[in-house]
Design an enzyme around this catalytic site. Structure first.
Site, PDB file in Angstrom:
ATOM      1  N   SER A 118       0.813  -1.212   0.000  1.00 55.64           N
ATOM      2  CA  SER A 118       0.000   0.000   0.000  1.00 55.64           C
ATOM      3  C   SER A 118       0.853   1.271   0.000  1.00 55.64           C
ATOM      4  O   SER A 118       1.509   1.579  -0.986  1.00 55.64           O
ATOM      5  CB  SER A 118      -0.944  -0.042   1.210  1.00 55.64           C
ATOM      6  OG  SER A 118      -1.867   1.003   1.189  1.00 55.64           O
TER       7      SER A 118
ATOM      8  N   LYS B 209      -0.523  -4.332  -3.285  1.00 59.25           N
ATOM      9  CA  LYS B 209      -1.836  -3.779  -2.915  1.00 59.25           C
ATOM     10  C   LYS B 209      -2.003  -2.442  -3.634  1.00 59.25           C
ATOM     11  O   LYS B 209      -1.368  -1.459  -3.273  1.00 59.25           O
ATOM     12  CB  LYS B 209      -1.967  -3.586  -1.408  1.00 59.25           C
ATOM     13  CG  LYS B 209      -3.319  -2.992  -0.999  1.00 59.25           C
ATOM     14  CD  LYS B 209      -3.380  -2.752   0.494  1.00 59.25           C
ATOM     15  CE  LYS B 209      -4.743  -2.182   0.905  1.00 59.25           C
ATOM     16  NZ  LYS B 209      -4.965  -0.824   0.386  1.00 59.25           N
TER      17      LYS B 209
ATOM     18  N   ASP C 150       9.752   4.834 -10.571  1.00 61.23           N
ATOM     19  CA  ASP C 150       9.294   5.303 -11.885  1.00 61.23           C
ATOM     20  C   ASP C 150       9.902   6.634 -12.282  1.00 61.23           C
ATOM     21  O   ASP C 150       9.978   6.956 -13.476  1.00 61.23           O
ATOM     22  CB  ASP C 150       7.768   5.403 -11.902  1.00 61.23           C
ATOM     23  CG  ASP C 150       7.092   4.042 -12.018  1.00 61.23           C
ATOM     24  OD1 ASP C 150       7.824   3.026 -11.929  1.00 61.23           O
ATOM     25  OD2 ASP C 150       5.862   3.987 -12.184  1.00 61.23           O
TER      26      ASP C 150
END
Length: 370
Positions: free
Chosen positions: A300, A325, A311
């Site tokens: 999460s 998650k 990224d």
């Protein structure tokens, strides 16, 4: 009045008498006409519960039945939607807020007994004289031993409103008989940043343990300032075994390391249009070398931080594949002070990845076992 009109009135009167008799008969028998045509949706559920409450052969605990029905309904959804009972909700909210009214001890359960494993320095428990290794037998004359002891009962006994008192019955190995301690509860902080230290010259290590609460970002900034004052310019953030929590804390922490305009995360759901979170350029470590540690229990909010750093090519992720998650929950309070945590959207990393691992509706147990 003509004979024809009288005949029609007679027919209508007989029909009205039959209809009225039909309704009266159904009412007396306890099976009203409306019950044969149950409405759809929420009112149908309520109607069924009313029928059970009124007509079932034996008395029924309707609160327990209703709670179980709601829990089973929510469990048929994704693995992260959940029903939180009134008893569990207070502890859950306290964990997220970062503090609670308590006495300041950690404990472990060994056999049928609670054993104090840590006494928070300066806490009410420490001031009262409780020690590591003490066994908690009672709280206000309520037994806290035995195989049927539940976590809810433990939390309800030890936690409470600030300035209220609890009397604990304690067994200490050095004593020949049980001891009694009256303790006044105070505000106990739930820290999530468990460690911040220099691992090598110029390299700081920060451990965010267990969860992200609404106080995590404040704790993290304090840790950064402490390490920066010692000359640290590179950082290792340990998110291993961190199951996530407050999304705002994750976004704020990622913001510390990203240049202005870089995307951190975006969310989207059926009833919730796409929302994006971007770095605002105020981060204090935008050029600091960074490593994030993850494992299979990093989930999460942990994955939001790791995904944003990865990224944006802002740091290195080291460790095992994270939990996976990618769902966002909203807590909706119910009138009886219980709540549901309902999945309302998915979150995506800056490159558009939704890292939620596969699941089947209603198969939460299988999902958790995997």
């Amino acid at each position: 009045m003509s004979l024809t009109k009288r005949s029609w009135w007679l027919v209508i009167s007989i029909l009205l008498a039959l209809i009225i008799g039909f309704f009266i008969g159904n009412f007396i028998s306890g099976k009203s006409f409306g019950r044969k045509f149950l409405p759809s949706g929420d009112s149908k559920i309520n109607r069924v519960l009313d029928i059970v409450n009124e007509d079932y052969v034996d008395p029924v605990n309707m609160k327990e039945l209703t709670d179980e029905a709601i829990e089973r309904l929510i469990n048929e959804l994704d693995p992260h939607s959940a029903y939180i009972s009134k008893e569990e909700l207070q502890a859950f909210n306290e964990d997220m807020d970062g503090s609670f009214g308590g006495i300041g001890v950690d404990y472990i359960r060994r056999m049928d007994t609670l054993i104090i494993s840590h006494v928070l320095p300066g806490s009410p428990a420490a001031q009262a004289g409780l020690m590591r290794g003490d066994r908690i037998l009672t709280a206000n004359d309520s037994s806290l031993v035995g195989p049927d002891l539940t976590e809810n009962k433990i939390v309800a006994s030890l936690r409470g409103k600030v300035n209220t008192t609890v009397t604990l019955g304690i067994w200490r190995n050095s004593s020949k008989q049980p001891m009694s301690f009256e303790i006044t509860r105070s505000d106990i902080p739930l820290t999530t940043v468990k460690a911040a230290y220099v691992v090598e010259k110029g390299i700081g290590f920060i451990k965010i343990h267990d969860k992200f609460s609404h106080s995590t970002y404040k704790e993290f900034i304090h840790a950064l300032a402490k390490l920066s004052a010692t000359g640290c310019r590179s950082y290792i953030i340990d998110l291993r075994m961190n199951g996530g929590g407050a999304m705002d804390a994750a976004i704020n922490i990622a913001n510390e390391f990203l240049p202005a305009g870089r995307m951190i995360v975006y969310t989207e759901g059926k009833a919730f249009p796409r929302e994006e979170a971007h770095a605002n350029g105020t981060g204090t470590c935008q050029n600091s070398p960074l490593v994030i540690l993850t494992d299979q229990l990093s989930a999460s909010a942990s994955e939001i931080v790791a995904g944003a750093i990865q990224d944006n090519d802002r740091g290195l992720i080291i460790g095992r594949r994270s939990f996976g998650k990618g769902l966002v929950q909203n807590q909706i309070d119910l009138p009886d002070h219980s709540a549901i945590r309902l999945t309302i959207a998915r979150y995506y990393t800056p490159s558009g990845r939704n890292i939620q691992r596969k699941y089947e509706l209603g198969k939460t147990d299988e999902y958790n076992r995997e």
